[in-house]
Design an enzyme around this catalytic site. Sequence first.
Site, PDB file in Angstrom:
ATOM      1  N   LYS A 213     -18.029 -38.804 -24.063  1.00 19.23           N
ATOM      2  CA  LYS A 213     -17.811 -39.703 -22.928  1.00 19.23           C
ATOM      3  C   LYS A 213     -19.015 -40.630 -22.752  1.00 19.23           C
ATOM      4  CE  LYS A 213     -16.941 -39.508 -17.956  1.00 19.23           C
ATOM      5  NZ  LYS A 213     -16.565 -38.653 -16.822  1.00 19.23           N
ATOM      6  N   GLU A 219     -26.587 -33.096 -28.732  1.00 17.59           N
ATOM      7  CA  GLU A 219     -25.930 -32.278 -29.765  1.00 17.59           C
ATOM      8  C   GLU A 219     -24.980 -33.142 -30.594  1.00 17.59           C
ATOM      9  OE1 GLU A 219     -26.158 -31.482 -26.565  1.00 17.59           O
ATOM     10  OE2 GLU A 219     -26.383 -29.303 -26.279  1.00 17.59           O
ATOM     11  N   GLY A 273     -15.186 -34.652 -18.096  1.00 21.42           N
ATOM     12  CA  GLY A 273     -15.199 -34.101 -19.452  1.00 21.42           C
ATOM     13  C   GLY A 273     -14.231 -32.939 -19.629  1.00 21.42           C
ATOM     14  N   ARG A 274     -14.292 -31.962 -18.721  1.00 18.98           N
ATOM     15  CA  ARG A 274     -13.447 -30.769 -18.878  1.00 18.98           C
ATOM     16  C   ARG A 274     -11.988 -31.028 -18.520  1.00 18.98           C
ATOM     17  NH1 ARG A 274     -17.233 -30.639 -15.175  1.00 18.98           N
ATOM     18  NH2 ARG A 274     -16.807 -30.304 -12.978  1.00 18.98           N
ATOM     19  N   GLU A 359     -17.315 -24.414 -14.631  1.00 13.79           N
ATOM     20  CA  GLU A 359     -18.095 -25.640 -14.449  1.00 13.79           C
ATOM     21  C   GLU A 359     -17.617 -26.376 -13.199  1.00 13.79           C
ATOM     22  OE1 GLU A 359     -20.278 -28.140 -17.777  1.00 13.79           O
ATOM     23  OE2 GLU A 359     -18.212 -28.792 -17.590  1.00 13.79           O
ATOM     24  N   HIS A 390      -7.692  -2.793 -27.345  1.00 12.91           N
ATOM     25  CA  HIS A 390      -8.449  -1.803 -28.117  1.00 12.91           C
ATOM     26  C   HIS A 390      -9.938  -1.995 -27.938  1.00 12.91           C
ATOM     27  CE1 HIS A 390      -4.804  -0.367 -30.161  1.00 12.91           C
ATOM     28  NE2 HIS A 390      -4.407  -1.580 -29.862  1.00 12.91           N
ATOM     29  N   LYS A 500     -30.880 -29.207 -19.964  1.00 10.73           N
ATOM     30  CA  LYS A 500     -30.960 -30.312 -20.930  1.00 10.73           C
ATOM     31  C   LYS A 500     -32.321 -30.981 -20.836  1.00 10.73           C
ATOM     32  CE  LYS A 500     -26.223 -32.139 -20.801  1.00 10.73           C
ATOM     33  NZ  LYS A 500     -25.449 -33.322 -20.432  1.00 10.73           N
TER      34      LYS A 500
HETATM   35  C1  G6Q Z   1     -17.531 -31.441 -18.686  1.00  9.10           C
HETATM   36  C2  G6Q Z   1     -18.944 -31.626 -18.824  1.00  9.10           C
HETATM   37  C3  G6Q Z   1     -19.506 -31.441 -20.201  1.00  9.10           C
HETATM   38  C4  G6Q Z   1     -19.316 -32.628 -21.123  1.00  9.10           C
HETATM   39  C5  G6Q Z   1     -20.245 -32.455 -22.319  1.00  9.10           C
HETATM   40  C6  G6Q Z   1     -20.101 -33.561 -23.326  1.00  9.10           C
HETATM   41  O1  G6Q Z   1     -16.904 -31.631 -17.680  1.00  9.10           O
HETATM   42  O2  G6Q Z   1     -19.283 -32.845 -18.274  1.00  9.10           O
HETATM   43  O3  G6Q Z   1     -19.008 -30.298 -20.828  1.00  9.10           O
HETATM   44  O4  G6Q Z   1     -17.994 -32.734 -21.510  1.00  9.10           O
HETATM   45  O5  G6Q Z   1     -21.570 -32.374 -21.869  1.00  9.10           O
HETATM   46  O6  G6Q Z   1     -20.389 -34.793 -22.761  1.00  9.10           O
HETATM   47  P1  G6Q Z   1     -20.080 -36.121 -23.520  1.00  9.10           P
HETATM   48  O7  G6Q Z   1     -18.610 -36.229 -23.706  1.00  9.10           O
HETATM   49  O8  G6Q Z   1     -20.627 -37.231 -22.666  1.00  9.10           O
HETATM   50  O9  G6Q Z   1     -20.772 -36.044 -24.855  1.00  9.10           O
END
Ligand code: G6Q
Length: 538
Positions: A213, A219, A273-274, A359, A390, A500
Amino acid sequence: MVEVSDNEIMSTDIASSPAWGRLTGLARPRHLRELFSGDPDRGRRYVLEMADLRVDFAKQTVDDDILAALIGVADEAGVAQRRDAMFAGEHINVTEDRPVLHVALRTPQGASITVDGQDVVPAVHDVLRRMGDFADRVRDGSWTGATGQRIHTVVNIGIGGSDLGPAMAYQALEAYRHPDLTAHFVSNVDGANIAGVLAGLDPAQTMFVISSKTFTTIETLTNARTARAWLTDALGEGSVPKHFVAVSTNVDEVAEFGIDTANMFEFWEWVGGRYSVESAIGLTLMISIGPERFTEFLAGSHAVDEHFRTAPLPKNVPVVLGMIGVWNANVLGFDTKAVLPYAQELARFPAYLQQLDMESNGKSVRLDGSPVSMATGPIVWGEPGTNGQHAFYQLLHQGTRVVPADFIGFANPHHAYREHHDLLVANLIAQTEALAFGKDRPGEPHRSFAGNRPSTTILAPRLTPSVLGQLIALYEHIVFVQGCIWGIDSFDQWGVELGKELANRITPELTGEPHDAVEHDSSTTALIDWYRSNTRRD
Ligand code: G6Q
């Protein structure tokens, strides 16, 4: 419906309301055996249907009075009002001053949702069309790589919300995948992740979808740079436009990274994001299952959105389940919740829900910044059945902690082994029965089961794209309802920022690159020293 203003909703703690008093006044020990024997019709009455889902909450320790009181609390907390504000594009994510409109991602063409005076639905469908054209070209082989060969492997590089949704759904919908296309998902900055995926891939037939996003996530950018070097080592710089596409809200950063913005699929800051698997973040999934199936996936979620938006609260499945979760967490004091899919394809669904729920609702302050007065989001965990049986079910049956559980199952599998499936579903049903009713063995305490362990059972005819969309939207709205009760902002995630920031400070200390002097506590300093003295950089 109680009339309340937005300001009242933000500042009123539900714990001090009469509705909450009525609810907690109903708390007394009840056993499910007693609840069932007192109401022979319970197994029929405590079932709701929504689209293809049959939702059975008869094995939750609620009765008619408790359910009515829970709905009273939902009413008083302004759940319906806040839901309407979300659908209307209001800035309900107050700490980031944004609307929350994942529901717009699955709104059919022709309908409109206005954000700050602008209808966002046409833009959603423009991007869906571009994604569809692109997915079709990759699927039919008319999109070729730099050497003219067709693409056989798609690698999604993203993390968190830009990984868990598409990775979970790709696995969940394996029966619908294109037979000649394989997808991989690289998320972890641990080089073992990308090294493992790249090993054995042919650069000429591989496409990377860089999903971020913000396009600033360390990462993802680290993995994307490694992938780019792997590709250009084999095929040269000029190959990048044919093998790299981006999914992002950030055109400038995409261009800066060297991806042609003509190959960028956009989404918007009002998609968290989620909550983004149904945005362009689902591109890898769409390439795999095709645009038509992706449309069915969206339609499934939309059907649940419509139910959530219009069903009266007592019959509204996300409201009822969300409020039962409040009963379990805040009145009965259960800290965790297990999600137990009896479908191997849903193996990543608990991890997906873990992010969605934890989250969103892992918060300690209310919308107005004041501390919450009761527990918020539960710890969500789980594994597919029957494997979990199990392993950790021992604790579910006889441990000292009560873990409310959601069982998810299907009448029909995608494989031909009906005998396996009958056994699988027999296990699901048996577990809900054993947890609820237990078994007394007088004089044999180790072999006795107290029962009274609550569960909800969610069944559907088959795990189709639509049903997956329904399940996702169901849980999204449950999280929403609970966030309303607790008066928190379910849509920010400031809690992940500190780690972070500190990681960025520590990296040069590990590598020995020049950096400003940083003060740490003695434990952190010793960890850094240990790493430095044990690192071999040859
Ligand atoms: C979700 C969070 C988080 C996000 C990641 C990746 O709601 O905001 O999990 O999706 O940190 O972020 P980017 O899509 O910006 O790389």
